[in-house]
Design a protein around this motif. Structure first.
Motif, mmCIF file in Angstrom:
data_model
loop_
_atom_site.group_PDB
_atom_site.id
_atom_site.type_symbol
_atom_site.label_atom_id
_atom_site.label_comp_id
_atom_site.label_asym_id
_atom_site.label_seq_id
_atom_site.Cartn_x
_atom_site.Cartn_y
_atom_site.Cartn_z
ATOM 1 N N ILE A 90 3.660 1.588 4.191
ATOM 2 C CA ILE A 90 4.376 2.359 3.167
ATOM 3 C C ILE A 90 3.396 2.830 2.094
ATOM 4 C CG2 ILE A 90 6.099 2.217 1.320
ATOM 5 C CD1 ILE A 90 7.610 0.210 3.166
ATOM 6 N N LEU A 91 2.569 1.895 1.605
ATOM 7 C CA LEU A 91 1.585 2.263 0.581
ATOM 8 C C LEU A 91 0.553 3.243 1.134
ATOM 9 C CD1 LEU A 91 1.048 -1.201 -1.130
ATOM 10 C CD2 LEU A 91 2.185 0.805 -2.098
ATOM 11 N N ALA A 92 0.142 3.034 2.374
ATOM 12 C CA ALA A 92 -0.834 3.943 2.984
ATOM 13 C C ALA A 92 -0.263 5.352 3.088
ATOM 14 C CB ALA A 92 -1.246 3.433 4.360
ATOM 15 N N GLY A 93 0.980 5.455 3.505
ATOM 16 C CA GLY A 93 1.619 6.770 3.594
ATOM 17 C C GLY A 93 1.701 7.446 2.241
ATOM 18 N N TRP A 94 2.022 6.668 1.208
ATOM 19 C CA TRP A 94 2.105 7.219 -0.140
ATOM 20 C C TRP A 94 0.726 7.719 -0.604
ATOM 21 C CZ3 TRP A 94 0.038 5.699 -4.883
ATOM 22 C CH2 TRP A 94 0.579 6.337 -5.992
ATOM 23 N N VAL A 95 -0.319 6.907 -0.357
ATOM 24 C CA VAL A 95 -1.672 7.296 -0.765
ATOM 25 C C VAL A 95 -2.124 8.543 -0.006
ATOM 26 C CG1 VAL A 95 -4.116 6.608 -0.716
ATOM 27 C CG2 VAL A 95 -2.374 5.006 -1.525
ATOM 28 N N ILE A 96 -1.853 8.591 1.294
ATOM 29 C CA ILE A 96 -2.242 9.760 2.088
ATOM 30 C C ILE A 96 -1.526 11.002 1.574
ATOM 31 C CG2 ILE A 96 -2.063 10.819 4.378
ATOM 32 C CD1 ILE A 96 -2.596 7.986 5.526
ATOM 33 N N ARG A 97 -0.267 10.859 1.225
ATOM 34 C CA ARG A 97 0.478 12.018 0.706
ATOM 35 C C ARG A 97 -0.106 12.483 -0.628
ATOM 36 N NH1 ARG A 97 6.731 12.712 -1.032
ATOM 37 N NH2 ARG A 97 6.610 14.955 -1.229
ATOM 38 N N LYS A 98 -0.398 11.535 -1.509
ATOM 39 C CA LYS A 98 -0.943 11.901 -2.829
ATOM 40 C C LYS A 98 -2.362 12.449 -2.726
ATOM 41 C CE LYS A 98 2.455 10.883 -5.527
ATOM 42 N NZ LYS A 98 3.163 11.917 -6.248
ATOM 43 N N ALA A 99 -3.184 11.838 -1.865
ATOM 44 C CA ALA A 99 -4.582 12.258 -1.739
ATOM 45 C C ALA A 99 -4.736 13.484 -0.841
ATOM 46 C CB ALA A 99 -5.429 11.110 -1.185
ATOM 47 N N GLY A 100 -3.780 13.674 0.049
ATOM 48 C CA GLY A 100 -3.877 14.789 0.983
ATOM 49 C C GLY A 100 -4.807 14.515 2.147
ATOM 50 N N ASP A 101 -5.304 13.286 2.255
ATOM 51 C CA ASP A 101 -6.208 12.924 3.338
ATOM 52 C C ASP A 101 -6.167 11.404 3.512
ATOM 53 O OD1 ASP A 101 -8.073 13.114 5.341
ATOM 54 O OD2 ASP A 101 -9.517 14.249 4.146
ATOM 55 N N ALA A 102 -6.673 10.931 4.660
ATOM 56 C CA ALA A 102 -6.600 9.502 4.970
ATOM 57 C C ALA A 102 -7.825 8.712 4.511
ATOM 58 C CB ALA A 102 -6.414 9.310 6.475
ATOM 59 N N TRP A 103 -8.899 9.378 4.137
ATOM 60 C CA TRP A 103 -10.129 8.641 3.851
ATOM 61 C C TRP A 103 -9.990 7.580 2.757
ATOM 62 C CZ3 TRP A 103 -12.417 8.574 -0.845
ATOM 63 C CH2 TRP A 103 -12.121 9.598 -1.721
ATOM 64 N N PRO A 104 -9.144 7.766 1.709
ATOM 65 C CA PRO A 104 -9.041 6.687 0.708
ATOM 66 C C PRO A 104 -8.514 5.374 1.295
ATOM 67 C CG PRO A 104 -8.154 8.720 -0.178
ATOM 68 C CD PRO A 104 -8.389 8.948 1.276
ATOM 69 N N ILE A 105 -7.686 5.471 2.317
ATOM 70 C CA ILE A 105 -7.149 4.266 2.944
ATOM 71 C C ILE A 105 -8.275 3.452 3.566
ATOM 72 C CG2 ILE A 105 -5.645 3.419 4.810
ATOM 73 C CD1 ILE A 105 -4.223 4.597 2.303
ATOM 74 N N TYR A 106 -9.205 4.132 4.213
ATOM 75 C CA TYR A 106 -10.312 3.426 4.853
ATOM 76 C C TYR A 106 -11.241 2.803 3.809
ATOM 77 C CZ TYR A 106 -8.561 6.013 8.838
ATOM 78 O OH TYR A 106 -7.754 6.539 9.810
ATOM 79 N N VAL A 107 -11.413 3.456 2.683
ATOM 80 C CA VAL A 107 -12.237 2.887 1.613
ATOM 81 C C VAL A 107 -11.577 1.616 1.067
ATOM 82 C CG1 VAL A 107 -13.150 3.281 -0.708
ATOM 83 C CG2 VAL A 107 -13.291 5.094 1.017
ATOM 84 N N VAL A 108 -10.276 1.667 0.844
ATOM 85 C CA VAL A 108 -9.546 0.483 0.362
ATOM 86 C C VAL A 108 -9.657 -0.645 1.385
ATOM 87 C CG1 VAL A 108 -7.247 -0.416 -0.164
ATOM 88 C CG2 VAL A 108 -7.973 1.770 -1.124
ATOM 89 N N GLU A 109 -9.483 -0.320 2.657
ATOM 90 C CA GLU A 109 -9.581 -1.335 3.715
ATOM 91 C C GLU A 109 -10.965 -1.959 3.744
ATOM 92 O OE1 GLU A 109 -9.423 -3.888 6.885
ATOM 93 O OE2 GLU A 109 -7.796 -3.087 5.676
ATOM 94 N N MET A 110 -11.992 -1.163 3.548
ATOM 95 C CA MET A 110 -13.346 -1.715 3.553
ATOM 96 C C MET A 110 -13.584 -2.624 2.349
ATOM 97 S SD MET A 110 -15.475 1.434 5.182
ATOM 98 C CE MET A 110 -17.004 0.537 5.175
#
Length: 156
Positions: A90-110
């Motif tokens: 849910i949070l990942a989807g929200w971040v992807i929607r706000k950022a417009g891309d998936a790369w921030p999710i991978y940075v958070v995961e790292m």
């Protein structure tokens, strides 16, 4: 088998490092707009490494938590995992929607991976208990036969 004869903490550390590398690959694939095949390779690597992580982690908990606290630790671990499994996407989807891309999710995961690696590195080392019987191909294949004879477990 590997979890029975090696230090589970070392297996968890190696698996977590492998998972972090797979996520780094996903980050690179996203930023560099690599072909989808690169994403599938990273996902396959992630899945392969998880096959070592889960059994090692499951068998590590009883070795680091006192017996009296073990039921409570299992409850906390289960609840935390369930919460993350629900809230994470849910949070990942929200971040992807706000950022417009998936790369921030991978940075958070790292970042989380680095924190988890530091935590696991601080756990005490425990030598594995010697197996009750010597490990042979026969004993390794016995698990497969057990699943074949119990199809309900195989489905699970």
């Amino acid at each position: 088998h590997l979890c029975d004869v090696r230090d589970r903490r070392a297996i968890v550390l190696a698996a977590r490092a492998g998972m972090a590398l797979a996520v780094a690959g996903l980050l690179a694939a996203t930023l560099l707009r690599l072909p989808i095949a690169a994403v599938f390779v990273c996902i396959a690597c992630l899945a392969a490494v998880r096959t070592f992580h889960s059994p090692a982690l499951d068998n590590l908990l009883p070795r680091i938590v006192p017996e009296a606290l073990f039921p409570r630790a299992v409850t906390w671990l289960t609840n935390t995992w369930q919460t993350a499994a629900i809230a994470g996407p849910i949070l990942a989807g929200w971040v992807i929607r706000k950022a417009g891309d998936a790369w921030p999710i991978y940075v958070v995961e790292m970042c989380f991976a680095a924190a988890v690696l530091a935590f696991y590195a601080g756990l005490p080392r425990r030598a594995p208990e010697p197996p009750e019987e010597s490990t042979t191909w026969e004993s390794i294949l016995a698990g497969g036969r057990f699943l074949r004879e119990n199809p309900v477990l195989l489905a699970a």
